[in-house]
Design a protein around this motif. Structure first.
Motif, short mmCIF file in Angstrom:
data_model
loop_
_atom_site.label_atom_id
_atom_site.label_comp_id
_atom_site.label_asym_id
_atom_site.label_seq_id
_atom_site.Cartn_x
_atom_site.Cartn_y
_atom_site.Cartn_z
N SER A 122 0.83 -1.21 0.00
CA SER A 122 0.00 0.00 0.00
C SER A 122 0.86 1.26 0.00
CB SER A 122 -0.94 0.00 1.21
OG SER A 122 -0.28 0.35 2.41
N ILE A 123 2.02 1.20 0.66
CA ILE A 123 2.94 2.35 0.66
C ILE A 123 3.51 2.55 -0.74
CG2 ILE A 123 5.15 3.19 1.55
CD1 ILE A 123 4.45 1.65 4.18
N GLU A 124 3.97 1.47 -1.35
CA GLU A 124 4.55 1.57 -2.69
C GLU A 124 3.54 2.09 -3.70
OE1 GLU A 124 7.97 -1.87 -2.64
OE2 GLU A 124 5.88 -2.49 -2.88
N ARG A 125 2.28 1.68 -3.53
CA ARG A 125 1.22 2.12 -4.44
C ARG A 125 0.56 3.42 -3.97
NH1 ARG A 125 -1.25 -4.04 -5.15
NH2 ARG A 125 0.64 -4.89 -6.11
N ARG A 126 0.98 3.89 -2.81
CA ARG A 126 0.55 5.19 -2.27
C ARG A 126 -0.97 5.26 -2.13
NH1 ARG A 126 4.44 9.32 -5.54
NH2 ARG A 126 4.08 10.63 -3.71
N ARG A 127 -1.51 4.21 -1.53
CA ARG A 127 -2.97 4.11 -1.38
C ARG A 127 -3.47 4.99 -0.24
NH1 ARG A 127 -3.57 -2.46 -1.89
NH2 ARG A 127 -3.56 -2.57 -4.16
N ALA A 128 -4.65 5.56 -0.43
CA ALA A 128 -5.27 6.39 0.59
C ALA A 128 -5.96 5.55 1.67
CB ALA A 128 -6.29 7.33 -0.05
N ARG A 129 -6.47 4.38 1.30
CA ARG A 129 -7.16 3.49 2.25
C ARG A 129 -6.71 2.06 1.99
NH1 ARG A 129 -12.38 4.40 4.44
NH2 ARG A 129 -13.07 2.43 3.59
N THR A 130 -6.34 1.37 3.07
CA THR A 130 -5.92 -0.02 2.95
C THR A 130 -6.59 -0.84 4.05
OG1 THR A 130 -3.76 0.64 2.08
CG2 THR A 130 -3.95 -1.61 2.93
N MET A 131 -7.36 -1.83 3.64
CA MET A 131 -7.97 -2.75 4.58
C MET A 131 -7.05 -3.96 4.74
SD MET A 131 -10.73 -1.21 5.41
CE MET A 131 -11.14 0.42 4.76
N VAL A 132 -6.74 -4.31 5.97
CA VAL A 132 -5.87 -5.46 6.23
C VAL A 132 -6.67 -6.51 6.99
CG1 VAL A 132 -3.80 -6.28 7.39
CG2 VAL A 132 -3.80 -4.05 6.27
N GLY A 133 -6.85 -7.66 6.38
CA GLY A 133 -7.62 -8.73 7.01
C GLY A 133 -9.03 -8.80 6.50
N ARG A 134 -9.54 -10.00 6.42
CA ARG A 134 -10.90 -10.22 5.91
C ARG A 134 -11.93 -9.46 6.75
NH1 ARG A 134 -14.66 -14.16 7.30
NH2 ARG A 134 -13.12 -15.14 8.65
N GLU A 135 -11.72 -9.44 8.08
CA GLU A 135 -12.69 -8.78 8.95
C GLU A 135 -12.79 -7.29 8.65
OE1 GLU A 135 -10.18 -10.66 9.93
OE2 GLU A 135 -10.88 -12.24 11.30
N ALA A 136 -11.66 -6.67 8.29
CA ALA A 136 -11.69 -5.24 7.99
C ALA A 136 -12.55 -4.95 6.78
CB ALA A 136 -10.26 -4.72 7.77
#
Length: 278
Positions: free
Chosen positions: A231-245
């Motif tokens: 997500s850092i390399e792609r410079r994402r504004a929102r990143t969900m980590v894990g199925r529950e998220a």
């Protein structure tokens, strides 16, 4: 938007002595990424740094101390002239209802989770501005999307981290710095087992609630770290980590005022800090 190249530049990581911060460091170091690692735990930082290849510096700092944070940022800039990523992983948890928690306990957690994040970001912003391109990744939480009972100071602080990240992203629009918030859920870092609880709670009751929460965690820290790096390399504004998220994000979007009806039952044991041990 161009992909962020981390190799050959410095990534600064707070909360680096354990959990996702340590895993991010372990994945980045072999790739030729220089690292500046911050934490309160000097011994754990030293052990981690000794096991990592490349240029790694450690900085023992309490993020609640603004002067210490700005001094650490100055020290980092002296050793690392090319800083292009900041990852704020430092944080703790706090169990207890509003009736059980003191104002001091809630302020302590907010100082760690929110103001520590704001302080290190402000301190390093000039160095990040000097980079050709840079990215700031703030670890929020799934509880920055949905606020459960029994987690008021944690949810309050993480919602604020989310707001800080989004407002800062908008302030930096048009610059070479991008900002993203990361929303982990169910990562087996041990944060809940090693976190704090209100002094008013029976320790056995607190341990029962923490264990119930920990049993709901399924994502390995190394897997979460790999997602965060992408997500850092792609410079994402929102990143969900894990199925529950991802599930909770969808649930809140569909039922913004009634999502707790769905979450209440699976979280019942994890949020129960009042029922005595029989």
């Amino acid at each position: 938007m161009t992909r962020l190249a981390l190799t050959g530049s410095t990534t600064v990581i707070t909360g680096a002595a354990s959990g996702m911060g340590a895993e991010i460091a372990r994945l980045l170091a072999p790739r030729g990424v220089h690292l500046a690692l911050l934490d309160r735990d000097a011994e754990a930082l030293t052990v981690l740094a000794a096991a990592l290849p490349g240029t790694v510096t450690t900085h023992v700092v309490d993020l609640r101390d603004d002067d210490a944070v700005f001094a650490a940022a100055h020290d980092i800039e002296l050793v690392h002239p090319r800083i292009n990523a900041l990852v704020t992983c430092a944080g703790s948890s706090m169990l207890g209802t509003l009736d059980q928690l003191t104002m001091e306990e809630m302020r302590w957690l907010t100082d760690v989770n929110l103001w520590g994040t704001v302080s290190i970001t402000k301190a390093l912003l000039p160095a990040l501005r000097a980079a050709p391109d840079a990215h700031i990744a703030h670890l929020a939480s799934v509880y920055a999307l949905a606020a459960p009972a029994g987690r008021i100071p944690y949810a309050m602080g993480k919602f604020a981290v989310r707001g800080f990240s989004e407002a800062l992203r908008h302030e930096l629009e048009g610059s070479r710095i991008t900002v993203g918030a990361v929303y982990p859920a169910g990562v087996r870092t041990g944060i809940i087992l090693h976190g704090r609880y209100a002094a008013a709670i029976d320790p056995e009751v607190a341990a029962r609630a923490a264990s119930a929460q920990a049993r709901m965690y399924h994502t390995e820290p190394a897997d979460a770290a790999a997602q965060i790096i992408r997500s850092i390399e792609r410079r994402r504004a929102r990143t969900m980590v894990g199925r529950e998220a991802r599930i909770i994000d969808l649930l809140v979007r569909l039922s913004p005022s009634s999502y707790w009806r769905v979450m209440r039952r699976p979280l019942r044991a994890a949020t129960d800090t009042t029922t005595p041990i029989s």
